[in-house]
Design a protein around this motif. Sequence first.
Motif, PDB file in Angstrom:
ATOM      1  N   TYR A 427       8.407   6.697  -6.835  1.00  0.00           N
ATOM      2  CA  TYR A 427       8.593   7.456  -5.596  1.00  0.00           C
ATOM      3  C   TYR A 427       8.386   8.934  -5.905  1.00  0.00           C
ATOM      4  N   ASP A 430       3.948   6.329  -5.023  1.00  0.00           N
ATOM      5  CA  ASP A 430       3.520   4.969  -4.701  1.00  0.00           C
ATOM      6  C   ASP A 430       4.195   4.392  -3.465  1.00  0.00           C
ATOM      7  N   GLY A 431       4.957   5.202  -2.749  1.00  0.00           N
ATOM      8  CA  GLY A 431       5.599   4.683  -1.545  1.00  0.00           C
ATOM      9  C   GLY A 431       6.711   5.617  -1.135  1.00  0.00           C
ATOM     10  N   SER A 436       7.992  -0.374   0.760  1.00  0.00           N
ATOM     11  CA  SER A 436       6.678  -0.245   0.120  1.00  0.00           C
ATOM     12  C   SER A 436       6.818  -0.071  -1.394  1.00  0.00           C
ATOM     13  N   LYS A 439       7.281  -3.563  -2.727  1.00  0.00           N
ATOM     14  CA  LYS A 439       6.043  -4.324  -2.619  1.00  0.00           C
ATOM     15  C   LYS A 439       5.055  -3.894  -3.706  1.00  0.00           C
ATOM     16  N   ASN A 440       4.965  -2.585  -3.916  1.00  0.00           N
ATOM     17  CA  ASN A 440       3.994  -2.100  -4.885  1.00  0.00           C
ATOM     18  C   ASN A 440       4.421  -2.371  -6.330  1.00  0.00           C
ATOM     19  N   ASN A 461      -3.518   2.323  -6.497  1.00  0.00           N
ATOM     20  CA  ASN A 461      -4.017   1.841  -5.206  1.00  0.00           C
ATOM     21  C   ASN A 461      -5.023   0.713  -5.333  1.00  0.00           C
ATOM     22  N   SER A 464      -3.876  -3.294  -5.055  1.00  0.00           N
ATOM     23  CA  SER A 464      -3.595  -4.111  -3.879  1.00  0.00           C
ATOM     24  C   SER A 464      -4.616  -5.226  -3.743  1.00  0.00           C
TER      25      SER A 464
END
Length: 715
Positions: A427, A430-431, A436, A439-440, A461, A464
């Motif tokens: 953080y 990445d979200g 998120s 999830k990441n 990125n 995903s």
Amino acid sequence: MSDSTFKAPLVLAVDDDVVTLQLAKDMLTDEGFEVITAVDGDSALRLFNQASAESRPFDVVLLDVEMPGLDGYQVCERIRDLPNGRIIPIIMISGREDLEAAKRAYTVGATDFSSKPTNWLVLAQRLNYALRASAAFNELKRNQQRLADAQSATKLRYWEYDIEARRLYFLTPTGSLDALQKGQPQTIEALIELTHPADRSALEAFARTLTTRVSPISSSVEYRVLDNKGGEPSRVLLAQGRVDFSNQVYGSAPKKIIGVIQDITDIRHNEERIQRLAHYDELTGLHNRDSFKEKLEVALELNKAPQSKLAVFHLDLDNFKRINASFGHHIGDKVICSLVERLSNRLRLSELTEQGFGPRSTARFGGDEFMLMLTCDKEDPKLYASRVAEQIKEGLSTAFYIPVDEMAGSKKNLEIFVSTSIGIAIYPDDGQDALSLLKNADTALHNAKSSGKNQHQFYNNAMSATGKARLDFETELRQAIEQNQLELYYQPQVLASSAELVGVEALVRWNHPERGLVSPAEFIPLAEESGLILPMSDWIMNEACRQTKAWCNSDLKPFMVSINLSGMQFRQSGFRQSVQKIFQQTGVNPDFIGLELTESVIMGDPENTIATLHSLKELGVKLSIDDFGTGYSSLSYLQKFPLDTLKIDRSFIMDIGEDNDNTAITEAIIAMGHSLGLQIIAEGVETQTQLDFLRERSCEVIQGFFFSKPLPASE
Ligand code: C2E
Ligand code: CA
Ligand code: CA
């Protein structure tokens, strides 16, 4: 009287004078009573018992004192001794109006006394008075019982505190107010002494509030009492009380406090348990998924300052399902617990905090997944997170020793290695929110897994897209089963003495449309992790049996076909039945089928395995223990398993002549196998030297590239 449920009170009138009796009956009936008469004591008692048994008991008894046989006093005494006779009103009527008779009537338990001649109209009213009093008394009794029941159901007790005498009284189950039994607290001070130290001031404040206030006031306190030995707090009590102003001169100080005390231990325990289940993982005591997410949200809220960074780790143990499948869940659970303990010690959480790293939290997400949250504002977050990831991996680099109970009560340690893959999301890069980031971190984890396990990866990125790769592989494998891309190869097994073919081992291959032939070493672990191993094993079993049957029907000299069983397949309920069904459907003769189980699958749960192996054996198959020497065999169990063959693992054969230890082990395994009456197969024989050595040690069967690689059935 119009009320249809009204029943006339039932009177039992007893007198030896039949004229008086008839008069009583007539007069009282006129006054609305129903009267049954008896001419002597014996018939009176008989009627009384009979009426009770027929459940229309008498409501009142009118009893003449002077009678031949049992006199009125005796009858009264006997009625009082009967279960239904204790509280019924009994009115005694005597011919003599003397004090002695009245006194005696009182001592034998009469309710009222009257003398002849009787004024029937007045007597009827006396009966009514007596009935009203007994109805009130009965109601009181019933209420007392209801109250006692309610109190015991709710673990509630009434108490009173005499402010002047400084004494505490409790209502006993019989309804009287007693000071507590000897040795039990009778003063507030004594009570406070038995209270958990942390709760003492609350209890003191409760007592003070109530004893010093003059206005009507109520108060309550919850406190824990220590058990008699003064040790652990054993019960949780809730006391409620109020100053009692009844029976008191207006304006004077109150004299007592009344209240109830309730044992709420169970209520509190249940609440705590619910609390725990809602927020913590039962096995490890770490946070669970929901509560971790909450913690993360709070931490993000606190970390809004731009320089604050936060790392979310998602850990997933590598191949952990295999540990569960091989050794059973109880061993898996023990490994998880030791791992959590080791990592929390290793990461020295407190020390990290001292270095200026902020709040942290760990959680267990289901079976073998863990979360870790770290905040840092001093260092580059990626560097810091890498360091922690390295610490975790290093922490797992040595074995876990898990004690297992062996037969005859002896203990042994299983040596188990565990590694983990780690995905990390930072953080705010990445979200921005908990969801998120989670999830990441998960995507990064899958990436770490597919690029070779025991690794950590930071989210980027580009991931995903590749996070899907693993899922695709699973989908492909699923299709492989449906679209017949699986094929069985068979590797010959020959007699060491004559090189005569005695069997083959069925080995699965995947004809991947793009990648070509994929090795089972690559896809079996994934199939086990995803559960696909079960349909796949079914297909393998069917196909191998079908092929065996075909060979039996051909001109070839008969030979055995060995099939590998996976741990999950072997442990699934109804396994034996499914094998039997396949035998019946394919029509194969089970005498030509061998089943291979690895040493670790067999030894994982030896007690249950014994039964399953026997039931398989009954079908007629041969059983072998595969990869022998790599696991943890207990000799005492080996003797109990109905095995036919022992396969020495390739790693030992490979070292024959090269490594003295492993050569010696091979020799020892052969000798031990023979002493247990097992046939020995050496796997992975590639050289003449190995073959010569094995022949000399009387190893019966050889399998390996020296004779042949696994081949398609046709070859
Ligand atoms: P495994 O049961 O120990 O099978 C023996 C493995 O050693 C086979 O590898 C075989 O090709 C290989 N091998 C045989 N002789 C030699 C040799 O002389 N030198 C060398 N270097 N290797 C040799 P494969 O077929 O790749 O199978 C690997 C493992 O995959 C098997 O080990 C077994 O655990 C699993 N597996 C294979 N087929 C099946 C199956 O149908 N069901 C299940 N549950 N597992 C299977
Ligand atoms: Ca095998
Ligand atoms: Ca093997």
